[in-house]
Each structure stands twice: as structure tokens, then as C-alpha cells.
Design a protein around this motif. Structure first.
Motif, PDB file in Angstrom:
ATOM      1  N   ILE A   1      -2.696  -6.244   0.797  1.00 47.15           N
ATOM      2  CA  ILE A   1      -1.932  -5.319  -0.242  1.00 47.15           C
ATOM      3  C   ILE A   1      -2.534  -5.489  -1.585  1.00 47.15           C
ATOM      4  O   ILE A   1      -2.894  -4.671  -2.290  1.00 47.15           O
ATOM      5  CB  ILE A   1      -0.573  -5.298  -0.393  1.00 47.15           C
ATOM      6  CG1 ILE A   1       0.041  -4.936   1.182  1.00 47.15           C
ATOM      7  CG2 ILE A   1       0.218  -4.501  -1.259  1.00 47.15           C
ATOM      8  CD1 ILE A   1       1.725  -5.120   1.387  1.00 47.15           C
TER       9      ILE A   1
ATOM     10  N   ASN B   1      -4.625   0.165   2.382  1.00 48.55           N
ATOM     11  CA  ASN B   1      -3.515   0.649   2.949  1.00 48.55           C
ATOM     12  C   ASN B   1      -2.873   0.392   4.122  1.00 48.55           C
ATOM     13  O   ASN B   1      -3.644  -0.512   4.927  1.00 48.55           O
ATOM     14  CB  ASN B   1      -3.626   2.226   2.852  1.00 48.55           C
ATOM     15  CG  ASN B   1      -4.423   2.645   3.739  1.00 48.55           C
ATOM     16  OD1 ASN B   1      -4.990   2.122   4.569  1.00 48.55           O
ATOM     17  ND2 ASN B   1      -5.284   3.867   3.407  1.00 48.55           N
ATOM     18  N   ASN B   2      -1.740   0.825   4.747  1.00 48.86           N
ATOM     19  CA  ASN B   2      -1.404   0.309   5.883  1.00 48.86           C
ATOM     20  C   ASN B   2      -2.251   0.487   7.006  1.00 48.86           C
ATOM     21  O   ASN B   2      -2.291  -0.403   7.855  1.00 48.86           O
ATOM     22  CB  ASN B   2      -0.114   1.250   6.430  1.00 48.86           C
ATOM     23  CG  ASN B   2       1.250   0.828   5.362  1.00 48.86           C
ATOM     24  OD1 ASN B   2       1.093  -0.406   4.740  1.00 48.86           O
ATOM     25  ND2 ASN B   2       2.084   1.522   5.151  1.00 48.86           N
ATOM     26  N   LYS B   3      -2.942   1.493   7.159  1.00 48.99           N
ATOM     27  CA  LYS B   3      -3.902   1.835   8.234  1.00 48.99           C
ATOM     28  C   LYS B   3      -4.990   0.569   8.178  1.00 48.99           C
ATOM     29  O   LYS B   3      -5.226   0.246   9.304  1.00 48.99           O
ATOM     30  CB  LYS B   3      -4.339   3.202   8.105  1.00 48.99           C
ATOM     31  CG  LYS B   3      -5.382   3.615   9.357  1.00 48.99           C
ATOM     32  CD  LYS B   3      -5.786   4.974   9.213  1.00 48.99           C
ATOM     33  CE  LYS B   3      -6.764   5.380  10.365  1.00 48.99           C
ATOM     34  NZ  LYS B   3      -7.277   6.871  10.174  1.00 48.99           N
ATOM     35  N   ASP B   4      -5.577   0.489   7.078  1.00 45.51           N
ATOM     36  CA  ASP B   4      -6.478  -0.423   6.859  1.00 45.51           C
ATOM     37  C   ASP B   4      -6.170  -1.917   7.071  1.00 45.51           C
ATOM     38  O   ASP B   4      -6.998  -2.591   7.611  1.00 45.51           O
ATOM     39  CB  ASP B   4      -7.210  -0.360   5.696  1.00 45.51           C
ATOM     40  CG  ASP B   4      -8.165   0.958   5.433  1.00 45.51           C
ATOM     41  OD1 ASP B   4      -8.591   1.660   6.462  1.00 45.51           O
ATOM     42  OD2 ASP B   4      -8.223   1.508   4.423  1.00 45.51           O
TER      43      ASP B   4
ATOM     44  N   GLU C   1      -0.216   0.455  12.966  1.00 42.98           N
ATOM     45  CA  GLU C   1       0.378   0.692  11.675  1.00 42.98           C
ATOM     46  C   GLU C   1       1.618   0.439  11.454  1.00 42.98           C
ATOM     47  O   GLU C   1       2.291   0.243  10.431  1.00 42.98           O
ATOM     48  CB  GLU C   1      -0.126   2.111  11.566  1.00 42.98           C
ATOM     49  CG  GLU C   1       0.059   2.582  10.143  1.00 42.98           C
ATOM     50  CD  GLU C   1      -0.322   3.897   9.677  1.00 42.98           C
ATOM     51  OE1 GLU C   1      -0.328   4.413   8.530  1.00 42.98           O
ATOM     52  OE2 GLU C   1      -1.236   4.700  10.381  1.00 42.98           O
TER      53      GLU C   1
ATOM     54  N   LYS D   1       4.068  -1.522   8.896  1.00 42.55           N
ATOM     55  CA  LYS D   1       5.141  -1.094   8.126  1.00 42.55           C
ATOM     56  C   LYS D   1       6.185  -2.007   8.235  1.00 42.55           C
ATOM     57  O   LYS D   1       7.250  -2.213   7.090  1.00 42.55           O
ATOM     58  CB  LYS D   1       5.532   0.234   8.606  1.00 42.55           C
ATOM     59  CG  LYS D   1       4.259   1.375   8.129  1.00 42.55           C
ATOM     60  CD  LYS D   1       4.899   2.696   8.582  1.00 42.55           C
ATOM     61  CE  LYS D   1       4.056   4.069   8.186  1.00 42.55           C
ATOM     62  NZ  LYS D   1       4.608   5.349   8.800  1.00 42.55           N
TER      63      LYS D   1
ATOM     64  N   ARG E   1       5.651  -1.580  -3.904  1.00 38.84           N
ATOM     65  CA  ARG E   1       4.583  -2.634  -3.531  1.00 38.84           C
ATOM     66  C   ARG E   1       4.250  -3.161  -4.919  1.00 38.84           C
ATOM     67  O   ARG E   1       3.992  -4.383  -5.233  1.00 38.84           O
ATOM     68  CB  ARG E   1       3.286  -2.039  -3.103  1.00 38.84           C
ATOM     69  CG  ARG E   1       3.617  -1.483  -1.679  1.00 38.84           C
ATOM     70  CD  ARG E   1       2.396  -0.952  -1.040  1.00 38.84           C
ATOM     71  NE  ARG E   1       2.575  -0.487   0.313  1.00 38.84           N
ATOM     72  CZ  ARG E   1       1.669  -0.568   1.350  1.00 38.84           C
ATOM     73  NH1 ARG E   1       0.689  -1.236   1.216  1.00 38.84           N
ATOM     74  NH2 ARG E   1       2.059   0.122   2.578  1.00 38.84           N
TER      75      ARG E   1
ATOM     76  N   ALA F   1     -11.867  -0.507   1.838  1.00 37.30           N
ATOM     77  CA  ALA F   1     -10.407  -0.042   1.351  1.00 37.30           C
ATOM     78  C   ALA F   1     -10.545  -0.459  -0.196  1.00 37.30           C
ATOM     79  O   ALA F   1      -9.393  -0.073  -0.966  1.00 37.30           O
ATOM     80  CB  ALA F   1      -9.471  -0.726   2.178  1.00 37.30           C
TER      81      ALA F   1
ATOM     82  N   ARG G   1     -10.165   2.185  -2.594  1.00 35.52           N
ATOM     83  CA  ARG G   1      -9.142   3.114  -2.284  1.00 35.52           C
ATOM     84  C   ARG G   1      -7.975   2.815  -3.358  1.00 35.52           C
ATOM     85  O   ARG G   1      -7.629   1.755  -3.340  1.00 35.52           O
ATOM     86  CB  ARG G   1      -8.737   3.068  -1.030  1.00 35.52           C
ATOM     87  CG  ARG G   1      -9.541   3.543   0.009  1.00 35.52           C
ATOM     88  CD  ARG G   1      -9.109   3.836   1.333  1.00 35.52           C
ATOM     89  NE  ARG G   1     -10.262   4.209   2.361  1.00 35.52           N
ATOM     90  CZ  ARG G   1      -9.881   4.282   3.621  1.00 35.52           C
ATOM     91  NH1 ARG G   1      -8.749   4.430   3.940  1.00 35.52           N
ATOM     92  NH2 ARG G   1     -10.791   4.584   4.408  1.00 35.52           N
TER      93      ARG G   1
ATOM     94  N   GLN H   1      -4.056   2.396  -4.593  1.00 40.11           N
ATOM     95  CA  GLN H   1      -2.908   2.056  -3.785  1.00 40.11           C
ATOM     96  C   GLN H   1      -1.694   2.822  -4.287  1.00 40.11           C
ATOM     97  O   GLN H   1      -1.321   2.611  -5.367  1.00 40.11           O
ATOM     98  CB  GLN H   1      -2.534   0.554  -3.960  1.00 40.11           C
ATOM     99  CG  GLN H   1      -1.331   0.013  -3.010  1.00 40.11           C
ATOM    100  CD  GLN H   1      -1.423   0.188  -1.707  1.00 40.11           C
ATOM    101  OE1 GLN H   1      -2.374  -0.152  -0.949  1.00 40.11           O
ATOM    102  NE2 GLN H   1      -0.502   0.943  -1.026  1.00 40.11           N
ATOM    103  N   ARG H   2      -1.207   3.392  -3.363  1.00 41.18           N
ATOM    104  CA  ARG H   2       0.118   4.198  -3.907  1.00 41.18           C
ATOM    105  C   ARG H   2       1.236   3.514  -4.167  1.00 41.18           C
ATOM    106  O   ARG H   2       1.453   2.402  -3.183  1.00 41.18           O
ATOM    107  CB  ARG H   2       0.372   5.555  -2.715  1.00 41.18           C
ATOM    108  CG  ARG H   2      -0.649   6.372  -2.959  1.00 41.18           C
ATOM    109  CD  ARG H   2      -0.332   7.395  -1.709  1.00 41.18           C
ATOM    110  NE  ARG H   2       0.995   8.182  -2.157  1.00 41.18           N
ATOM    111  CZ  ARG H   2       1.739   8.734  -1.316  1.00 41.18           C
ATOM    112  NH1 ARG H   2       1.171   9.165  -0.230  1.00 41.18           N
ATOM    113  NH2 ARG H   2       2.717   9.311  -1.506  1.00 41.18           N
TER     114      ARG H   2
END
Length: 223
Positions: free
Chosen positions: A150, A155-158, A167, A171, A186, A213, A216, A218-219
Motif C-alpha cells: 500500500i 491498489n487492491n488488484k495489484d 482481491e 480487502k 489508507r 503500479a 498509479r 492511490q485513492r
């Protein structure tokens, strides 16, 4: 209190990795009449007290003891590492003394004397952090892996692809991490993890075939 008053001097070996810190420690201790100070690792195992940095002290404490005497029981760590988990790990490993680099000359001297006679010495701020860490619920090994990923922006998928898990399982791990760190997001969890010292440990290696990733964003969501 002065340990070994009227007896022979306390032999101290300073093996701190930071040469400037090492020089400062040696100079301070040499100004006290009851210490005989040497720098470097030559015959360090024969010294009454080994003054060292966090990484060296912890490595020596957790390594296989090849002599009759454990260096952990006579080690004093002088460091800027003040996260509760780090202190807890050092104490659990058998380190006797732990002070911060901004300690006074008097406190450093007292710490050396305490360790020399087999007593523990933790500076006040270190003891406070240690007590605080005892209230923490430490994440499991798998949760720490997820936490580090994290922190790298996955993200969760990666994360699932990197660890070879689903996934939905990721979670569940993230939810457990947020619960143990007592944070709703997070971003807040990462901030708290750094405060506790969870993200200062050696991180799991990234697979060369892993997802790209890191590029990318991170939300800041719950999961």
C-alpha cells in the motif's frame, strides 16, 4: 550514582556506524574519569559496554552467539530511531540500554554505568514510546506485506497479483490493518504506521514481473 566506584575503569567500546556520532560519544565518555574508551570493533567483545547504533546493536543481539557472553546484555544503543516498535524489538532482543542521540552527557554516562553492572537503562522518552507500543496490536506478517505494498502505491488488484491472492482477501487484510492501526483511511493508516515504526522495517522485495503500479495514484478510500 557511579557504578564500580573505587574499582577499575569501565571499559567501553564505541562502534557506532556514524563516525561523527561515534567521535562525539567517545569524547563525552573520555571526559569522565571512570571510563576507558576505545573506538572500532577491535576487541569490542571484551569491553564491559558496547555503545553502538540501532542496526548494529539489533544485528548483534539477534545473531547466533558464538562466545560465552552475549553482546546484547552489554549493549547500549544510541540512535535517532524512536518509534515504539523499534524500541520494543531491541528490548525483546535483550538490549540493555537505549538512549537517543540528543541525550545529555550525564544521561549517556549514567546509561553506560547502568549497563556495565547489568541493569537496564531507557531514557524517559524511549520508555514512554515503549509503554505506548505495548498497547498496539501488531499486524500479522501477511498484513505487513500488504501494508508495505500500500505504501508503494499499489491498489487492491495489484497487491493481490503481487502476492498471489484474491482481491477479496486483500480487502480483508486492508480492513484488518485499518482496524489495528485505528484509522479510517489508507493515508491515515500509513501515517500511523510510520509513527509506530512499522514502515521502517525491511520491506518485501518487489517482483521484477510485478505490476507497474508505482505510477498509479492511490485513492484515499476505506478499502
Amino acid at each position: 550514582m557511579t557504578a564500580q566506584a573505587g574499582a577499575s575503569k569501565i571499559s567501553v567500546a564505541v562502534t557506532h556506524r556514524d563516525t561523527y556520532v561515534a567521535a562525539g560519544i567517545a569524547a563525552l565518555l573520555r571526559s569522565r574519569a571512570d571510563f576507558a574508551v576505545q573506538m572500532g570493533e577491535t576487541d569490542a567483545s571484551a569491553a564491559d559496554v558496547l555503545v553502538t547504533d540501532y542496526a548494529t546493536g539489533l544485528h548483534g543481539a539477534t545473531a547466533t552467539v558464538r562466545s560465552r557472553r552475549s553482546t546484547a546484555s552489554s549493549s547500549l544503543i544510541v540512535t535517532d530511531q524512536n518509534a515504539g516498535l523499534q524500541i520494543r524489538r531491541a528490548v525483546d532482543a535483550g538490549i540493555r540500554g537505549y538512549v537517543l542521540q540528543d541525550c545529555t552527557a550525564d544521561e549517556l554516562s549514567e546509561a553506560v554505568r547502568c549497563v556495565a553492572v547489568g541493569r537496564r537503562y531507557l531514557s524517559d522518552s524511549v520508555a514512554e514510546q515503549l509503554l505506548d507500543s505495548l498497547t498496539f496490536v501488531v499486524p500479522t506478517g501477511r498484513e505487513l506485506e500488504v501494508l508495505h505494498l500500500i505504501a508503494r502505491g499499489l491498489n487492491n488488484k495489484d497487491i493481490g497479483r503481487h502476492l498471489g491472492i484474491g482481491e477479496g482477501t486483500v480487502k480483508s487484510h486492508v480492513k484488518a490493518i485499518l482496524g489495528k492501526l485505528g484509522e479510517p483511511t489508507r493515508t491515515a493508516a500509513l501515517r500511523e504506521a510510520r509513527r509506530r515504526g512499522l514502515l521502517t522495517e525491511e520491506r518485501p522485495p518487489m517482483s521484477s514481473a510485478g505490476p507497474r503500479a508505482s505510477m498509479r495514484s492511490q485513492r484515499d478510500g476505506l478499502l
